[in-house]
Motif scaffolding. Sequence first.
Motif, PDB file in Angstrom:
ATOM      1  N   SER A 107     -77.674  70.012 -44.981  1.00 19.67           N
ATOM      2  CA  SER A 107     -76.453  69.320 -44.553  1.00 19.67           C
ATOM      3  C   SER A 107     -76.138  69.687 -43.112  1.00 19.67           C
ATOM      4  N   MET A 108     -75.529  68.740 -42.403  1.00 19.74           N
ATOM      5  CA  MET A 108     -75.062  68.976 -41.034  1.00 19.74           C
ATOM      6  C   MET A 108     -73.635  68.430 -40.953  1.00 19.74           C
ATOM      7  N   THR A 109     -72.668  69.340 -41.132  1.00 19.30           N
ATOM      8  CA  THR A 109     -71.258  68.954 -41.158  1.00 19.30           C
ATOM      9  C   THR A 109     -70.653  69.244 -39.798  1.00 19.30           C
ATOM     10  N   LEU A 110     -70.434  68.177 -39.007  1.00 17.22           N
ATOM     11  CA  LEU A 110     -69.937  68.332 -37.641  1.00 17.22           C
ATOM     12  C   LEU A 110     -68.861  67.297 -37.348  1.00 17.22           C
ATOM     13  N   PRO A 111     -67.853  67.663 -36.555  1.00 14.47           N
ATOM     14  CA  PRO A 111     -66.848  66.677 -36.175  1.00 14.47           C
ATOM     15  C   PRO A 111     -67.460  65.570 -35.324  1.00 14.47           C
ATOM     16  N   THR A 112     -66.811  64.421 -35.267  1.00 15.47           N
ATOM     17  CA  THR A 112     -67.310  63.314 -34.448  1.00 15.47           C
ATOM     18  C   THR A 112     -67.373  63.761 -32.988  1.00 15.47           C
ATOM     19  N   GLY A 113     -68.351  63.182 -32.266  1.00 14.44           N
ATOM     20  CA  GLY A 113     -68.490  63.526 -30.858  1.00 14.44           C
ATOM     21  C   GLY A 113     -69.318  64.768 -30.594  1.00 14.44           C
ATOM     22  N   GLU A 168     -50.138  67.784 -42.705  1.00 13.71           N
ATOM     23  CA  GLU A 168     -51.141  66.911 -42.096  1.00 13.71           C
ATOM     24  C   GLU A 168     -52.207  67.683 -41.322  1.00 13.71           C
ATOM     25  N   ARG A 169     -51.932  68.969 -41.008  1.00 11.30           N
ATOM     26  CA  ARG A 169     -52.933  69.771 -40.306  1.00 11.30           C
ATOM     27  C   ARG A 169     -54.209  69.921 -41.137  1.00 11.30           C
ATOM     28  N   ARG A 170     -54.086  69.796 -42.461  1.00  7.69           N
ATOM     29  CA  ARG A 170     -55.264  69.906 -43.336  1.00  7.69           C
ATOM     30  C   ARG A 170     -56.326  68.856 -42.987  1.00  7.69           C
ATOM     31  N   LEU A 171     -55.875  67.746 -42.424  1.00  5.60           N
ATOM     32  CA  LEU A 171     -56.798  66.658 -42.098  1.00  5.60           C
ATOM     33  C   LEU A 171     -57.829  67.071 -41.047  1.00  5.60           C
ATOM     34  N   SER A 172     -57.575  68.127 -40.309  1.00  5.09           N
ATOM     35  CA  SER A 172     -58.514  68.585 -39.283  1.00  5.09           C
ATOM     36  C   SER A 172     -59.464  69.664 -39.797  1.00  5.09           C
ATOM     37  N   GLY A 173     -59.314  70.068 -41.063  1.00  3.04           N
ATOM     38  CA  GLY A 173     -60.138  71.155 -41.609  1.00  3.04           C
ATOM     39  C   GLY A 173     -61.528  70.705 -42.000  1.00  3.04           C
ATOM     40  N   ALA A 174     -62.465  71.659 -41.995  1.00  2.00           N
ATOM     41  CA  ALA A 174     -63.868  71.343 -42.310  1.00  2.00           C
ATOM     42  C   ALA A 174     -64.096  71.143 -43.797  1.00  2.00           C
ATOM     43  N   ASP A 175     -63.346  71.856 -44.642  1.00  2.64           N
ATOM     44  CA  ASP A 175     -63.608  71.840 -46.087  1.00  2.64           C
ATOM     45  C   ASP A 175     -62.722  70.870 -46.870  1.00  2.64           C
ATOM     46  N   PHE A 176     -61.716  70.324 -46.194  1.00  2.00           N
ATOM     47  CA  PHE A 176     -60.719  69.521 -46.901  1.00  2.00           C
ATOM     48  C   PHE A 176     -61.352  68.318 -47.603  1.00  2.00           C
ATOM     49  N   TYR A 177     -62.250  67.625 -46.897  1.00  2.00           N
ATOM     50  CA  TYR A 177     -62.835  66.421 -47.479  1.00  2.00           C
ATOM     51  C   TYR A 177     -63.683  66.741 -48.701  1.00  2.00           C
ATOM     52  N   VAL A 186     -75.329  74.113 -40.108  1.00  2.00           N
ATOM     53  CA  VAL A 186     -74.254  74.453 -39.167  1.00  2.00           C
ATOM     54  C   VAL A 186     -73.734  75.825 -39.566  1.00  2.00           C
ATOM     55  N   GLU A 187     -73.686  76.731 -38.599  1.00  2.00           N
ATOM     56  CA  GLU A 187     -73.412  78.131 -38.916  1.00  2.00           C
ATOM     57  C   GLU A 187     -72.009  78.351 -39.459  1.00  2.00           C
ATOM     58  N   ASN A 188     -71.006  77.796 -38.789  1.00  2.00           N
ATOM     59  CA  ASN A 188     -69.618  78.013 -39.210  1.00  2.00           C
ATOM     60  C   ASN A 188     -68.820  76.745 -38.940  1.00  2.00           C
ATOM     61  N   PRO A 189     -68.925  75.767 -39.833  1.00  2.00           N
ATOM     62  CA  PRO A 189     -68.240  74.492 -39.586  1.00  2.00           C
ATOM     63  C   PRO A 189     -66.743  74.658 -39.314  1.00  2.00           C
ATOM     64  N   ALA A 190     -66.092  75.564 -40.036  1.00  2.00           N
ATOM     65  CA  ALA A 190     -64.631  75.724 -39.881  1.00  2.00           C
ATOM     66  C   ALA A 190     -64.267  76.064 -38.442  1.00  2.00           C
ATOM     67  N   SER A 191     -65.030  76.982 -37.815  1.00  2.00           N
ATOM     68  CA  SER A 191     -64.699  77.371 -36.435  1.00  2.00           C
ATOM     69  C   SER A 191     -64.997  76.234 -35.463  1.00  2.00           C
ATOM     70  N   ILE A 192     -66.067  75.446 -35.745  1.00  2.00           N
ATOM     71  CA  ILE A 192     -66.393  74.317 -34.864  1.00  2.00           C
ATOM     72  C   ILE A 192     -65.309  73.241 -34.961  1.00  2.00           C
ATOM     73  N   PHE A 193     -64.864  72.933 -36.184  1.00  2.00           N
ATOM     74  CA  PHE A 193     -63.784  71.956 -36.347  1.00  2.00           C
ATOM     75  C   PHE A 193     -62.515  72.436 -35.644  1.00  2.00           C
ATOM     76  N   ALA A 194     -62.231  73.730 -35.768  1.00  2.00           N
ATOM     77  CA  ALA A 194     -61.017  74.281 -35.137  1.00  2.00           C
ATOM     78  C   ALA A 194     -61.109  74.211 -33.616  1.00  2.00           C
TER      79      ALA A 194
END
Length: 714
Positions: free
Chosen positions: A234-240, A584-593, A413-421
């Motif tokens: 898996s490669m979980t990364l924010p858009t862009g 609504e801040r949850r919408l920016s989290g890596a694991d929420f979806y 991806v090593e730490n998706p949460a930190s990349i999303f943040a």
Amino acid sequence: MGNNTYKYIAHSENRNGQEQSMKQHSEGVADLMKSFALTNDFSEIYSCCGLLHDLGKYSKGFQKYIRSNGNKEPHARWGAYMARMNKLINIAFPVIGHHAGLPNRDAMFEDLEICAKDGNRWDEIQRAMEEDKAIIPISDNSPFDKIGDVFQKELFIRLLYSALVDADSLDTERHFEKEQFDARSSKTLDVDPLLTALNKRFESFKQDTPLNALRTNVRLYAQSLANADQGCFSMTLPTGMGKTLTSLNWALHHAKAHPNIKRIVIVLPFISIIDQTANELKNIFKDYDVILEHHSNVIFEEANDEETYCKDSKYLSTENWDYPIVITTAVQFFESLFSNQRSKCRKLHNLQDSIVIFDEIQTLPVNLAECTMKMLNDMLHLCRCSFLFCTATQPDFQTRQDFCGVDKIMPLVENPASIFASTKRVKYNAIDEYQAKSFDSIAEYVVEQKDSVLIVCNTKKKAKALFECLNRKSEIPVLHLSTNMCQIHRMEVINNVRQMLKNGEKLILCSTQLIEAGVDLDFPVVFRELAPLESIIQSAGRCNREGKLDEGQVYLFQLQDPSQPSRQYETFAQYAQLCYKGNERRLSGADFYSEYYTKILSLYVEKDSITSMRKQLMFKDVAGLYHIINSNTITLFIYGYNEESKFLYNEIKDKEYLSRKDYQQIAQYSVQVYEWFMNNNADKIDETPNGVKIWFGAYSKEKGLSNEDEIYYI
């Protein structure tokens, strides 16, 4: 008069006056099939299948038909009958279905009972085989018997079927169209020059921003895991974050680590993304002809207008995906996996020893998630594949107590949460605590914005209503985008919007969900009607995409108009709102979806019947149930879009048969409509003798298809 030197023939004379004997064809197919075998252990089974497939052509009735155009006689069942008598059910299925399609188990046995009752015909076939010295060594079936479970056995039958129909088609082509057979691509995946070209592109990227430095670190981390055993990733990364090139870089390094890999397949959900991706990769690999596109937008050059066969080797490769890098749609890929039809299944065996990159995997319909992941897991066990799931909204497809999916998924991806943040580029805002609003009041909110705005609605009707409201209220240009507009029109609008944004011109774009995935527009402000979670996050991916602002603004709103695309869509939207409302801040989290997706699968999605049908070897029923797009729409060609569409209409209207190129050009100027629209506007629709439905009614350069009174007369 040709060279009728053979008593028993499989095919009639070619252009050189040569017939193809039964032995030539059956042995030619068998040899090709051996080269397609899953492993050497299975080569006898593949060869036996090839030798058996046309055995029924030894009957007097078939020989009469092929020599003097007598009554056509079914031939496929007899080879299947011999396979069944020798307890080779795995061979019986492909043989009996090699023209009509893989049947259900019960239907096949009924058909074979006809053979059992027709002893005279069987004796006649055996005598002819003996006279022709046709010897069919019955294969040892123990390699098939040792396959892990019934689902992998079912998949093996699909692979054997694919190998048979491809080999049968190729050998037949070799006889009738030798030039075409010789024109086929023989390209292999040569990783090193492709990596050199890709690295040149990476070196051209400036490392002057934290975002670009982060992109490089993400790419290098994934690359460091390329030597891992084949499997699912898996490669979980924010858009862009550059998923397209990062995932391809990993795939090329993974292929280098695993020399058995023959091709890379990139599966994308929408044609708009395919155009972007294909153009980018063709530009990078411009010195190497390695990219094959297979979708409705790509138009291949034909030898000439009179010939139905195309001599373009790329066109030929779309039949069986024999190319180093294939770019295709989710519909084409997944429906081929579950199909029972000759043309769709032909490419399946070429997925052995491949890497498949699934972009925006969350667009897979939730009701098909479990049966699809089960099939992919079977491929992982049987086909030496590797799969990569790429998205900002990663579903949890791993097997768990209530979900039969993929055994293990390794994150790249090593730490998706930190990349999303660290790449958080937007703030989510609720409009009036999600109180239902009129179109007018939402339009007021929009025109108050100081910047360009993208508005995404759930239906074409709502997008059109908001567009009309804003047109009355706004002092800056308002544009509209929906599937009421033909393909070429939509691309013109997207390119126009992209240029206006690049020039710093302010605008408002009202769109349906078609804007959500893969359309790389960058707005400072996005308004999104309440929707399922993935749609909200994907729409937000069009906001401050390049990180030029400290924070883009995403406004979530509810409309008084209650209409939604479907009841399921509405249910998922309501459940998503329950999950994030007030936080609504949850919408920016890596694991929420992933958490949301797991919940909706368990709460709202019924267990599918497709997997149980696979277990019972119900190939025809499985194919009938598996559809990525469940749409009973009708294609309408827009006559009056522009001069080119009118010219194309005059080109095609009197043709007796339309070529593939014709259909592809027609698709550029077509809109999908429901039957009620056809019935309500029958006076504005005509049909050409070759079956194309033509819209002569009005077509708006702003809104697309209209049922207003204006009619174009020829």
